[in-house]
Scaffold this motif. Structure first.
Motif, short mmCIF file in Angstrom:
data_model
loop_
_atom_site.label_atom_id
_atom_site.label_comp_id
_atom_site.label_asym_id
_atom_site.label_seq_id
_atom_site.Cartn_x
_atom_site.Cartn_y
_atom_site.Cartn_z
N ALA A 1 6.71 84.48 -3.67
CA ALA A 1 5.88 83.24 -4.31
C ALA A 1 4.63 82.74 -3.43
O ALA A 1 3.97 81.93 -3.93
CB ALA A 1 6.81 82.44 -4.98
N ALA A 2 5.17 82.50 -2.24
CA ALA A 2 4.30 82.04 -1.12
C ALA A 2 2.59 83.09 -0.98
O ALA A 2 2.12 82.20 -0.26
CB ALA A 2 4.97 82.02 0.24
N LEU A 3 2.75 84.15 -1.47
CA LEU A 3 1.76 85.05 -1.41
C LEU A 3 0.57 84.46 -2.21
O LEU A 3 0.97 84.28 -3.55
CB LEU A 3 2.12 86.27 -1.25
N ARG B 1 10.05 77.21 6.00
CA ARG B 1 8.61 76.95 6.48
C ARG B 1 8.63 76.50 8.12
O ARG B 1 9.40 75.91 8.65
CB ARG B 1 7.98 75.73 5.82
N ASP B 2 7.37 77.04 8.71
CA ASP B 2 7.25 76.46 9.73
C ASP B 2 6.44 75.16 10.17
O ASP B 2 6.30 74.57 8.79
CB ASP B 2 6.47 77.45 10.79
N GLY B 3 6.07 74.70 11.19
CA GLY B 3 5.52 73.42 11.24
C GLY B 3 4.12 73.35 10.56
O GLY B 3 3.73 71.90 10.26
N SER B 4 3.47 74.19 10.32
CA SER B 4 2.21 74.00 9.32
C SER B 4 2.46 74.11 7.78
O SER B 4 1.42 74.29 7.28
CB SER B 4 1.46 75.33 9.86
N GLY B 5 3.74 74.40 7.63
CA GLY B 5 4.13 74.64 6.16
C GLY B 5 4.02 75.91 5.34
O GLY B 5 4.36 76.10 4.39
N ALA C 1 17.82 74.02 3.94
CA ALA C 1 16.42 74.58 4.29
C ALA C 1 15.43 73.70 4.75
O ALA C 1 14.65 73.65 5.84
CB ALA C 1 15.97 75.13 2.84
N GLY C 2 15.59 72.34 4.49
CA GLY C 2 14.56 71.28 5.03
C GLY C 2 15.07 71.11 6.46
O GLY C 2 14.30 70.76 7.29
N GLU C 3 16.27 71.03 6.70
CA GLU C 3 16.70 70.61 8.10
C GLU C 3 16.46 72.08 9.12
O GLU C 3 15.87 71.69 10.15
CB GLU C 3 18.38 70.62 8.18
N ILE C 4 16.55 73.22 8.43
CA ILE C 4 16.22 74.23 9.36
C ILE C 4 14.78 74.35 9.63
O ILE C 4 14.10 74.67 10.61
CB ILE C 4 16.53 75.68 8.84
N ALA D 1 10.06 73.57 13.13
CA ALA D 1 8.74 72.77 13.58
C ALA D 1 8.90 72.22 14.71
O ALA D 1 8.19 72.06 15.94
CB ALA D 1 8.56 71.68 12.42
N ARG D 2 9.94 71.42 15.19
CA ARG D 2 10.27 70.84 16.35
C ARG D 2 10.23 71.91 17.70
O ARG D 2 9.59 71.84 18.40
CB ARG D 2 11.69 70.26 16.53
N LEU D 3 10.69 73.24 17.21
CA LEU D 3 10.86 74.37 18.27
C LEU D 3 9.29 74.56 18.53
O LEU D 3 8.78 74.78 19.86
CB LEU D 3 11.43 75.59 17.71
N GLU D 4 8.35 74.48 17.62
CA GLU D 4 7.07 74.99 17.79
C GLU D 4 6.34 74.05 18.68
O GLU D 4 5.26 74.21 19.42
CB GLU D 4 6.15 75.06 16.38
N THR D 5 6.63 72.68 18.77
CA THR D 5 6.12 71.78 19.77
C THR D 5 6.70 71.65 20.99
O THR D 5 6.10 71.13 21.80
CB THR D 5 6.66 70.21 19.29
N VAL D 6 7.72 72.50 21.47
CA VAL D 6 8.16 72.78 22.89
C VAL D 6 6.91 73.24 23.74
O VAL D 6 6.38 74.12 23.32
CB VAL D 6 9.46 73.62 22.87
#
Length: 269
Positions: free
Chosen positions: A150-152, A211-215, A247-250, A255-260
């Motif tokens: 569905a994301a495609l 989702r990742d930090g960019s959504g 899902a929201g928490e993960i 997203a936080r992991l990507e800001t490291v």
């Protein structure tokens, strides 16, 4: 932090060094030698040696008013985060979701026209799917696959479904392309997908996206149940809400992991 350890292998000098590092706080980013000694309870000569050692290692710098930490201190925390894989970050959330629902829960990513399981916490059931990390299923027959599809874009869905499945699994029921397109439109609108005995008899599940930090959707997460034990009503009314919360928490953790900060060191040749 204990000044004296309880075992013969306790390194007091290391403990004192960590005390000095943690003495710096948001309200006191710059501290004099005396302030650090007072905050840690260490003697001034000991404090001075520790500060100078940390300075030589690049964790502390001298400045007007005393000493301050450098960004290199982040390496100490980043080392922990980097030592964990992406799915290791998600696993504690999966375990809590399993504890809340009493059902097996999994995370999978899209790979061609299949989904591939990358994380799973299972509970014993009357009839269970033989699933382990790396297991493949046809994406369009699973709730996990549907949230990923569905994301495609429609063109991407065409390209993905044109690839032959490598799962070796023949779904119990295949959707026509028109049926699949209609389901994917529903998934995009409501944010979750459902399958009811489409992959195999007795197996039903509900899934949503991660989702990742960019959504961007990077995976799906589901609650999997057996039709003889869990009704559709219970699956949607009792299990779907904690699934969406998890899902929201993960996704927030991803997203936080990507800001490291990614620290790159070069050595002089």
């Amino acid at each position: 932090m204990p000044r004296e350890g309880v075992g013969p292998d306790f390194i007091e000098a290391l403990a004192r060094g960590l005390e000095v590092v943690t003495a710096f706080q948001p309200h006191r980013p710059v501290m004099s030698l005396t302030q650090v000694a007072t905050a840690t309870g260490l003697a001034r000569p000991t404090t001075r040696r520790i500060l100078l050692t940390l300075q030589e290692l690049g964790y502390v710098r001298s400045c007007e008013g005393g000493f301050a930490l450098t960004p290199r201190v982040l390496d100490l925390g980043v080392a922990y985060v980097r030592s964990m894989g992406l799915w290791d970050v998600a696993r504690p959330h999966l375990e809590r979701l399993v504890a809340r629902t009493g059902e097996s829960c999994s995370i999978a990513q899209l790979d061609g026209s299949d989904i591939v399981y990358v994380a799973r916490v299972a509970v014993p059931k009357i009839v269970g799917l033989a699933v382990q990390i790396g297991t493949r299923f046809p994406a369009q027959a699973t709730s996990l696959g549907k949230v990923c599809l569905a994301a495609l874009s429609p063109e991407e869905v065409d390209r993905v479904l044109a690839e032959p499945s490598r799962s070796g699994i023949e779904p119990r029921r295949r959707l026509s392309r028109e049926e699949l397109d209609a389901e994917l439109r529903e998934v995009r609108a409501r944010g979750w997908a459902l399958t009811d005995e489409q992959l195999a008899p007795g197996i039903r599940s509900v899934a949503t996206s991660l989702r990742d930090g960019s959504g961007r959707v990077i995976a799906g997460i589901n609650v999997n149940s057996h039709a003889a034990e869990t009704s559709l009503q219970r699956l949607l009314e009792e299990h779907l809400p904690p699934l969406l919360q998890t899902a929201g928490e993960i996704s927030a953790d991803f997203a936080r992991l990507e800001t490291v900060p990614q620290v790159t060191r070069t050595t002089a040749s």
